[in-house]
Enzyme design. Structure first.
Site, PDB file in Angstrom:
ATOM      1  N   TYR A   1     -12.834   0.025   2.223  1.00 31.22           N
ATOM      2  CA  TYR A   1     -13.166   1.789   2.737  1.00 31.22           C
ATOM      3  C   TYR A   1     -14.366   2.041   1.606  1.00 31.22           C
ATOM      4  CZ  TYR A   1     -12.910   6.327   4.364  1.00 31.22           C
ATOM      5  OH  TYR A   1     -13.179   7.444   4.667  1.00 31.22           O
TER       6      TYR A   1
ATOM      7  N   HIS B   1      23.089   2.570  -6.429  1.00 25.62           N
ATOM      8  CA  HIS B   1      21.966   3.156  -6.564  1.00 25.62           C
ATOM      9  C   HIS B   1      21.513   3.584  -5.002  1.00 25.62           C
ATOM     10  CE1 HIS B   1      20.778  -0.995  -5.288  1.00 25.62           C
ATOM     11  NE2 HIS B   1      19.862  -0.310  -4.744  1.00 25.62           N
TER      12      HIS B   1
ATOM     13  N   GLN C   1     -18.258   2.720   2.779  1.00 26.25           N
ATOM     14  CA  GLN C   1     -18.898   4.268   2.845  1.00 26.25           C
ATOM     15  C   GLN C   1     -19.938   4.235   1.786  1.00 26.25           C
ATOM     16  OE1 GLN C   1     -17.011   5.518   5.454  1.00 26.25           O
ATOM     17  NE2 GLN C   1     -17.392   7.329   4.466  1.00 26.25           N
TER      18      GLN C   1
ATOM     19  N   HIS D   1      18.051   4.284  -2.466  1.00 25.01           N
ATOM     20  CA  HIS D   1      16.586   3.995  -2.286  1.00 25.01           C
ATOM     21  C   HIS D   1      15.979   5.096  -1.099  1.00 25.01           C
ATOM     22  CE1 HIS D   1      15.181   0.214  -4.339  1.00 25.01           C
ATOM     23  NE2 HIS D   1      16.655  -0.032  -3.914  1.00 25.01           N
TER      24      HIS D   1
END
Length: 142
Positions: free
Chosen positions: A126, A61, A130, A63
Site C-alpha cells: 500500500y 488463561h 501510494q 484470550h
C-alpha cells in the site's frame, strides 16, 4: 460493509488480541467460575464501548479479541475488566478468598497485548503504491 467503526469525529478499526492469567496461573477458570468470568468480561467491555470479536476462557488463561474505540486505552480497558471481574468473582465465590495464596488479587499482574490489522506485506504494498501514485500526480501537474 466496512471494517471501520464510526464515532462523531473519527473512523477507526482498533482491534487487539489480549491474553492474561489468574494469579500463579492456577487452573481455576472452570465451571461456574469460568462462566461468570466470561459473562463479566462481556458486560464490562460493553460498558466501555468495546466490541468483543472472540472470547475464550481456558482453565488457566483468557484470550480476548476485542475492538477498542480510540478514546479508550488498553490499560484502561484491562484495568477495568480485570479489576471488576476479580471483585465479582470474590464476591460470588467467597470460598476462593479464603485460600491463603490469593491475597487480594485474583488475576496475575500484567497482560499480553498485540494489535490485529492488515499484515505487514499488505501495508508495504500500500505504501509503495501510494508513493508511485504521488509521483505520477506530480508529473501530471508539471
Amino acid at each position: 460493509m466496512s471494517r471501520f467503526e464510526k464515532l462523531s469525529h473519527v473512523i477507526w478499526h482498533c482491534q487487539y488480541h489480549i491474553f492474561w492469567v489468574p494469579k500463579y496461573r492456577y487452573r481455576i477458570l472452570t465451571g461456574a467460575v469460568a462462566n461468570e468470568v466470561y459473562r463479566c468480561i462481556q458486560i464490562y467491555c460493553g460498558r466501555l464501548g468495546c466490541e468483543i470479536v472472540e472470547l475464550n476462557v481456558q482453565p488457566d488463561h483468557v484470550h480476548l479479541l476485542v475492538k477498542v474505540p480510540p478514546k479508550r486505552s488498553i490499560s484502561e480497558v484491562l484495568g477495568a475488566v480485570k479489576g471488576r471481574t476479580a471483585i465479582r468473582i470474590f464476591k460470588q465465590f467467597s470460598n476462593l478468598r479464603k485460600k491463603p495464596y490469593w491475597g487480594n488479587s485474583f488475576w496475575a499482574k500484567g497482560y499480553c497485548v498485540d494489535t490485529v490489522g492488515m499484515d505487514a506485506e499488505m501495508v508495504r504494498k500500500y505504501v509503495k503504491y501510494q508513493e508511485q501514485l504521488e509521483k505520477q500526480q506530480e508529473q501530471l501537474q508539471f
